[in-house]
Design an enzyme around this catalytic site. Structure first.
Site, PDB file in Angstrom:
ATOM      1  N   ASP A 206       0.840  -1.198   0.000  1.00 29.53           N
ATOM      2  CA  ASP A 206       0.000   0.000   0.000  1.00 29.53           C
ATOM      3  C   ASP A 206       0.876   1.248   0.000  1.00 29.53           C
ATOM      4  OD1 ASP A 206      -2.385   1.759   0.573  1.00 29.53           O
ATOM      5  OD2 ASP A 206      -3.303  -0.193   0.855  1.00 29.53           O
ATOM      6  N   HIS A 257      -3.811   6.131   3.345  1.00 29.27           N
ATOM      7  CA  HIS A 257      -4.534   4.964   2.858  1.00 29.27           C
ATOM      8  C   HIS A 257      -3.966   3.660   3.415  1.00 29.27           C
ATOM      9  CE1 HIS A 257      -5.638   1.883  -0.197  1.00 29.27           C
ATOM     10  NE2 HIS A 257      -6.746   2.598  -0.344  1.00 29.27           N
ATOM     11  N   SER A 494     -11.233  -0.798  -1.201  1.00 33.11           N
ATOM     12  CA  SER A 494      -9.981  -1.061  -0.504  1.00 33.11           C
ATOM     13  C   SER A 494     -10.192  -1.227   0.987  1.00 33.11           C
ATOM     14  CB  SER A 494      -8.945   0.021  -0.759  1.00 33.11           C
ATOM     15  OG  SER A 494      -9.431   1.295  -0.654  1.00 33.11           O
TER      16      SER A 494
END
Length: 701
Positions: A206, A257, A494
């Site tokens: 990520d 994120h 996600s």
């Protein structure tokens, strides 16, 4: 489909019977006059024929034996019905959108890693520039005045494709990871059993991880990170970046994120006294940070803005999973992708190749956030799934609604509209985007893929979930959550893929406690075996969602365990479970008085190709002899599936009596293909292997 058609990289190629054309290259596409089985493969090997890849349903790309003329091909290649050249036209793979590196930059895939350097020399001799060589792939800048076809014609080139740019998949407009989520994913029972993911390592690729300093992480991540690997700007980005090899470290400074996704898997809830924890809070994570700031070259600035990109990812994705595997990870969470409308890209090929060679691994990818509903039927419109979620062997994860209403983004689906997404149905525009975890989230990108496969494979809550906020980022997703500043709300597939990653860790731990250690393909079968229905939006009668939108259902951890309040489960998953063309494996299932739900899942990792190469079938005969086929429609027995590497038979109201289960090798081109079979049945049921078959008349080969 005409009987003289084979598929080369997913494209139909006509190979007429009795016609043999060699061309100027060293390889031909041959169509055989019989099914590919062990006898034909042995005959090819005995004749010295090298198969480069298989072309379903009855073909292969093979090396022409030295000295063989076109007239001699029919006798040199056993079983050959016809042959055509493997030429530049065969070497193209269509992708929905243009290259991100310019029309003069291409990715070249060679037939084998050992041939890469020789191909690179031929490319340079032809005036092309090799920008990056990695494994069996090269990134190449075309010589002035040349075209992709010129590269495709070079000996040793298998494919020529356009470079692509993936991105993270939380929604930019934009969980509570607490008891409501536990209930939504069937994890309440596992919590009571003490399942928390302990002993399981999950790989996560990520953007980064909080501060990037293992000694000074978010409280919920302390002690949960088994490795943090930073990946600087990959050399494959040299055509774009003004600072090749740039490295801004593993900190999650942009949108946070990666921190959120990692927390959804292994967050301990330390900053919230345990109320906002990840799905598997005692599991460990190996995190690879691939987001880097890119300063574009002046020549690229008109179409490529400076900014953060997932530019640390390697040219060949297999390196990511191998690196995590070296740290002990067998479950891989990937909350990023490439919006190519389901096209089979190099990324999809590489993930399928990795899994076909490493069945001990399970790879999860978010399906994408381009779901739209312009026809107002309250189901996401199809053909929007990302790559590599569109790959055959991955578990592509879509989103259902989060379990809690009145938090985060509190408006209806109209709040998530943009140029690509429209939600015109009045009920959806008014309904909050979370609160019904058994309904599909309309932002979910779905299939079918170009070859007809359903995607996503599995769904999990993905809207208005609360999770970890990166403490070095100003981004707050859908809003700050208490206690501040540690948490925020986010939405997107996600987020859902992180939930499934944690759920997979719980399922693996549960089976290990039962003294079983499922492989990756076995874990995939278990997750689909235990999946619960996704219900249609607006339905008050329990109508199920279209499987093209939700796959085989939504994550239910409890339903995937060896036993539960109303079920018992079995798993056939070992190196001995394999099938070749014509093989059969049989079991009997005795369902006790009272009956109940029976659900059986078959999974295997297919060879890399846009089409199904190795086709297995699942058939289940009920006590009356009626045969249900894998992936049958509700209330119908269906027919053999020739598209998916996953087959599920779901009998929600099975009566008592003897059921017969059969796994058949319908067409196995690559040799015996390992599979996993997971069976769930009411308490008191018994599963036994048998040599007695379902009626051959009902199950033709």
């Amino acid at each position: 489909m005409n009987g003289d058609i084979v598929f080369v990289h997913g494209a139909p190629v006509r190979v007429p019977s009795g016609e043999f054309h060699q061309g100027s290259g060293p390889r031909v596409v041959v169509r055989f006059d019989r099914p590919v089985d062990a006898a034909l493969r042995a005959a090819l090997a005995g004749a010295g024929i090298v198969v480069r890849f298989w072309c379903p349903p009855t073909g292969a790309c093979v090396d022409v034996p030295q000295g063989t003329t076109a007239a001699g091909l029919s006798t040199a290649i056993p079983g050959a019905a016809g042959a055509v050249p493997y030429d530049a036209d065969s070497s193209a793979r269509a992708v929905a959108q243009p290259s991100v590196a310019g029309e003069d930059v291409v990715d070249v895939v060679v037939f084998a890693r050992a041939e890469r350097d020789a191909v690179a020399r031929r490319l340079r001799a032809a005036g092309h520039t090799v920008l990056r060589a990695h494994r069996s792939k090269l990134r190449v800048r075309l010589a002035a005045g040349s075209a992709r076809r010129d590269v495709a014609a070079i000996v040793g080139v298998k494919l020529v494709t356009a470079p692509r740019l993936p991105h993270a998949l939380d929604d930019p407009l934009d969980d509570p990871l607490d008891d409501p989520l536990d209930a939504a994913v069937g994890a309440t029972l596992p919590r009571h059993l003490g399942l928390d993911g302990q002993g399981v390592i999950v790989g996560i690729v990520d953007t980064g991880l909080d501060s990037g300093d293992l000694g000074n992480l978010h409280p919920d991540l302390r002690g949960r990170i088994a490795g943090l690997i930073n990946r600087p700007l990959d050399p494959s980005w040299d055509p774009i970046a003004s600072r090749p090899g740039a490295d801004d470290g593993p900190a999650d400074v942009n949108r946070g994120h990666g921190t959120f996704v990692t927390g959804s898997v292994v967050g301990t809830g330390a900053a919230s006294h345990g109320t906002k924890r990840g799905v598997a809070p005692a599991a460990m994570a190996v995190v690879q940070a691939i987001e880097q700031w890119v300063d574009a070259r002046p020549s690229e600035e008109s179409r490529f803005a400076d900014g953060y990109y997932l530019a640390g990812r390697p040219l060949d994705l297999r390196e990511l999973f191998e690196t995590a595997g070296e740290h002990g990870a067998r479950i891989h969470v990937n909350a990023w992708g490439d919006a190519v409308a389901g096209d089979y890209t190099d990324d999809a090929h590489e993930v399928d190749l990795f899994l076909s060679e490493h069945p001990e691994h399970l790879v999860l990818f978010a399906s994408g956030n381009l779901g739209s509903d312009p026809d107002r039927n309250r189901t996401p419109e199809g053909t929007t799934v990302y790559a590599p979620a569109c790959a055959k062997n991955v578990v592509a994860v879509g989103a259902t609604e989060g379990p809690t209403a009145g938090v985060g983004e509190r408006r209806g689906w109209a709040a998530f509209e943009n140029e690509a997404r429209r939600y015109p149905h009045p009920a959806d525009r008014a309904d909050q985007v979370s609160g019904e975890p058994d309904r599909i989230a309309l932002l979910t990108s779905t299939g079918p893929t170009p070859d007809g496969r359903r995607k996503p494979d599995l769904c999990a809550p993905g809207t208005n979930l609360v999770g970890l906020r990166s403490l070095v980022s100003s981004d707050v997703g859908n809003g700050i959550a208490s206690p501040q500043p540690f948490y925020c709300y986010r939405s997107g597939t996600s987020i859902a893929v992180g939930v499934v990653g944690g759920g997979a860790a719980l399922v693996l731990q549960g089976w290990r406690r039962a003294r079983r250690n499922p492989s990756g393909v076995g874990l995939k079968a278990l997750l689909l075996m235990g999946a619960a229905p996704v219900l249609r939006r607006g339905s008050t009668t329990g109508e199920h969602e279209d499987p093209q939108a939700c796959g085989w259902g939504r994550l239910d951890v409890g339903g995937s365990l060896p036993s539960g309040p109303d079920h018992r489960a079995w798993l056939a998953d070992s190196v001995h479970e394999s099938a070749d063309t014509g093989d059969r494996h049989d079991w009997t299932l005795r369902v006790p008085s009272g009956g109940g739900r029976v659900r059986i899942a078959l999974a295997w990792y297919d060879a890399p190709d846009p089409m199904l190469v190795d086709d297995l079938d699942l058939a289940v005969a009920d006590p009356a002899g009626a045969v249900a086929w894998g992936n049958h429609d509700p209330a119908r027995l269906g027919r053999p599936d020739a598209v998916h590497p996953v087959e599920v038979v779901d009998l929600p109201d099975a009566i008592d009596g003897l059921y017969r289960i059969e796994v058949l090798g319908r067409r196995v081109m690559t040799g015996p293909r390992r599979f996993a079979l997971a069976v769930r049945a009411p308490l008191g049921s018994r599963l036994r292997r048998t040599t007695r078959r379902i009626s051959p008349g009902l199950v033709p080969l």
